[in-house]
Scaffold this motif. Structure first.
Motif, PDB file in Angstrom:
ATOM      1  N   LEU A  62       4.630   3.099  49.219  1.00  0.00           N
ATOM      2  CA  LEU A  62       3.445   2.349  48.795  1.00  0.00           C
ATOM      3  C   LEU A  62       2.717   1.881  50.047  1.00  0.00           C
ATOM      4  N   ARG A  63       1.407   1.873  50.017  1.00  0.00           N
ATOM      5  CA  ARG A  63       0.658   1.466  51.202  1.00  0.00           C
ATOM      6  C   ARG A  63       0.794  -0.035  51.442  1.00  0.00           C
ATOM      7  N   LYS A  64       1.335  -0.390  52.600  1.00  0.00           N
ATOM      8  CA  LYS A  64       1.452  -1.760  53.092  1.00  0.00           C
ATOM      9  C   LYS A  64       1.953  -2.755  52.038  1.00  0.00           C
ATOM     10  N   PRO A  65       3.162  -2.539  51.511  1.00  0.00           N
ATOM     11  CA  PRO A  65       3.710  -3.511  50.558  1.00  0.00           C
ATOM     12  C   PRO A  65       4.092  -4.803  51.284  1.00  0.00           C
ATOM     13  N   VAL A  66       3.747  -5.946  50.684  1.00  0.00           N
ATOM     14  CA  VAL A  66       4.023  -7.208  51.367  1.00  0.00           C
ATOM     15  C   VAL A  66       4.662  -8.268  50.475  1.00  0.00           C
ATOM     16  N   CYS A  67       4.817  -8.007  49.189  1.00  0.00           N
ATOM     17  CA  CYS A  67       5.436  -8.986  48.298  1.00  0.00           C
ATOM     18  C   CYS A  67       6.095  -8.256  47.142  1.00  0.00           C
ATOM     19  N   ILE A  68       7.321  -8.640  46.803  1.00  0.00           N
ATOM     20  CA  ILE A  68       8.035  -8.072  45.658  1.00  0.00           C
ATOM     21  C   ILE A  68       8.473  -9.233  44.772  1.00  0.00           C
ATOM     22  N   ARG A  69       8.052  -9.203  43.516  1.00  0.00           N
ATOM     23  CA  ARG A  69       8.416 -10.246  42.563  1.00  0.00           C
ATOM     24  C   ARG A  69       9.159  -9.637  41.366  1.00  0.00           C
ATOM     25  N   LEU A  70      10.245 -10.282  40.999  1.00  0.00           N
ATOM     26  CA  LEU A  70      11.025  -9.859  39.834  1.00  0.00           C
ATOM     27  C   LEU A  70      10.402 -10.438  38.578  1.00  0.00           C
ATOM     28  N   ARG A  71      10.367  -9.637  37.537  1.00  0.00           N
ATOM     29  CA  ARG A  71       9.918 -10.125  36.229  1.00  0.00           C
ATOM     30  C   ARG A  71      11.148 -10.447  35.395  1.00  0.00           C
ATOM     31  N   PRO A  72      11.474 -11.734  35.230  1.00  0.00           N
ATOM     32  CA  PRO A  72      12.662 -12.116  34.443  1.00  0.00           C
ATOM     33  C   PRO A  72      12.601 -11.598  33.025  1.00  0.00           C
TER      34      PRO A  72
END
Length: 368
Positions: free
Chosen positions: A358-368
């Motif tokens: 992915l181009r320049k990924p900077v944040c990963i959030r989990l969906r509970p």
């Protein structure tokens, strides 16, 4: 057919630095049984949606647009959310979910970089890195973000002439089971505590903890049981351990420990910090050394180094621990890659071959 209810497949959202003409928010799925990571969908139309926050109960997503004159963008999830289907031909889990934009609001400052949703679901809090305000926004019944109800602005500077010439609020976090929020200001070397008035949507400063000059507090994490806060220092590549006073959000310093091996002599800045759900391990990301530093948490909340693991790319700006304690996903900004690390029973991550580009990924959030 793989059902989402058995908790083997998790849904995630990735924010990135990308233009509005291209997909910049990505919906991913991760299978904890196979360790496989897949991109399911993408969303264009917003520039630099670097950090996102999720209201999973109401199926909403909020993203900053990190620009000189920034914005907050509100979305709702549409389509199927109850089931993730494995395509028998590709063996790639997919989802019928998509994002539909609700509205936008100006951030009121330069480079909005972090945001938090209040537990009530009625307020959104945001910080602008470029010296702009820390602001509170009401959220309507339809999920739309209203104009800011209140803002506060920090003043001051610190000892690093290149990075600390003025205030740089870098993150905002809700203190669990309170109405307090902690704001790390990298530019003034301070952690501010604010109380949110949930009736009027206003902030009142409760305390201000000065940290060691030149350290640059960036992000933080809470111990799940003890009143301990872990602050990662961007400029000096270390983690500071503090005792939390939950009455006013003030912090008492207990320990500082480096995130780097003693043999490393290059340039490095830290980014993200997270604590395992059981409170036994802590992880921090190094940009330069390009690693995840691992620590064991003692019964007293203090840290002991375990080691370092390659992050799977360059400049791991953020990462996400997956429920169950066996996996960690890294967003490697400068190599356009989200990588998968497996965690053993002693808390040690190991880089796997699994990843998505992915181009320049900077944040990963989990969906509970």
């Amino acid at each position: 057919m793989q059902q989402a209810t058995n908790q083997t497949i998790h849904r995630l959202v990735v924010g990135s630095y990308n233009t509005s003409e291209h997909d910049a928010i990505h919906l991913l799925t991760f299978d904890t049984e196979s360790g496989k990571l897949h991109r399911a969908e993408g969303q264009a139309g917003v520039e630099n949606p670097s950090f996102v926050a999720l209201d999973s109960a109401k199926q909403r997503l909020y993203a900053v647009s990190e620009l000189g004159e920034g914005a907050i963008v509100a979305y709702r999830f549409t389509g199927c959310s109850e089931e993730l289907v494995a395509d028998s031909s590709s063996q790639s889990p997919s989802s019928a979910e998509k994002l539909a934009e609700i509205n936008r609001q100006p951030s009121g400052g330069d480079s909005p970089c972090h945001l938090a949703l209040d537990a009530s679901g009625q307020w959104l809090l945001l910080v602008n890195y470029g010296g702009g305000p820390i602001s509170v926004y009401p959220i309507g019944a339809d999920g739309a973000v209203g104009p800011a109800s209140h803002s506060v602005t920090h003043t001051g500077s610190s000892v690093n002439p290149d990075r600390q010439q003025g205030s740089h609020p870098h993150s905002i976090y809700a203190v669990p089971q309170t109405d307090l929020y902690l704001v790390n200001d990298l530019g003034t070397d301070a952690v501010y505590a604010y109380r949110l008035d949930r009736t009027n949507g206003t902030l009142s400063e409760q305390s201000r903890t000065r940290v060691t000059p030149g350290t640059g507090p960036r992000h933080l994490a809470f111990h799940p049981i003890q009143p301990i806060v872990y602050v990662i220092e961007e400029l000096t590549s270390a983690i500071a351990v503090f005792q939390l006073n939950a009455a006013d959000g003030s912090l008492a310093h207990r320990q500082t420990i480096t995130t780097l091996p003693t043999t490393f002599t290059g340039e490095n800045t830290c980014a993200e910090v997270a604590v395992s759900a059981d409170g036994r391990y802590l992880y921090g990301s190094n940009r330069g050394h390009d690693s995840i530093a691992s620590f064991r948490i003692g019964e007293d909340g203090l840290l002991a180094a375990i080691g370092h693991t390659p992050s799977g790319g360059q400049s791991p700006r953020h990462f996400q621990l997956i429920p169950g304690g066996q996996w960690l996903l890294t967003a490697n900004q400068e190599s356009d890659r989200v990588a998968v690390l497996a965690i053993d029973g002693e808390g040690r991550p190991t880089l796997t071959d699994e990843h998505v580009e992915l181009r320049k990924p900077v944040c990963i959030r989990l969906r509970p």
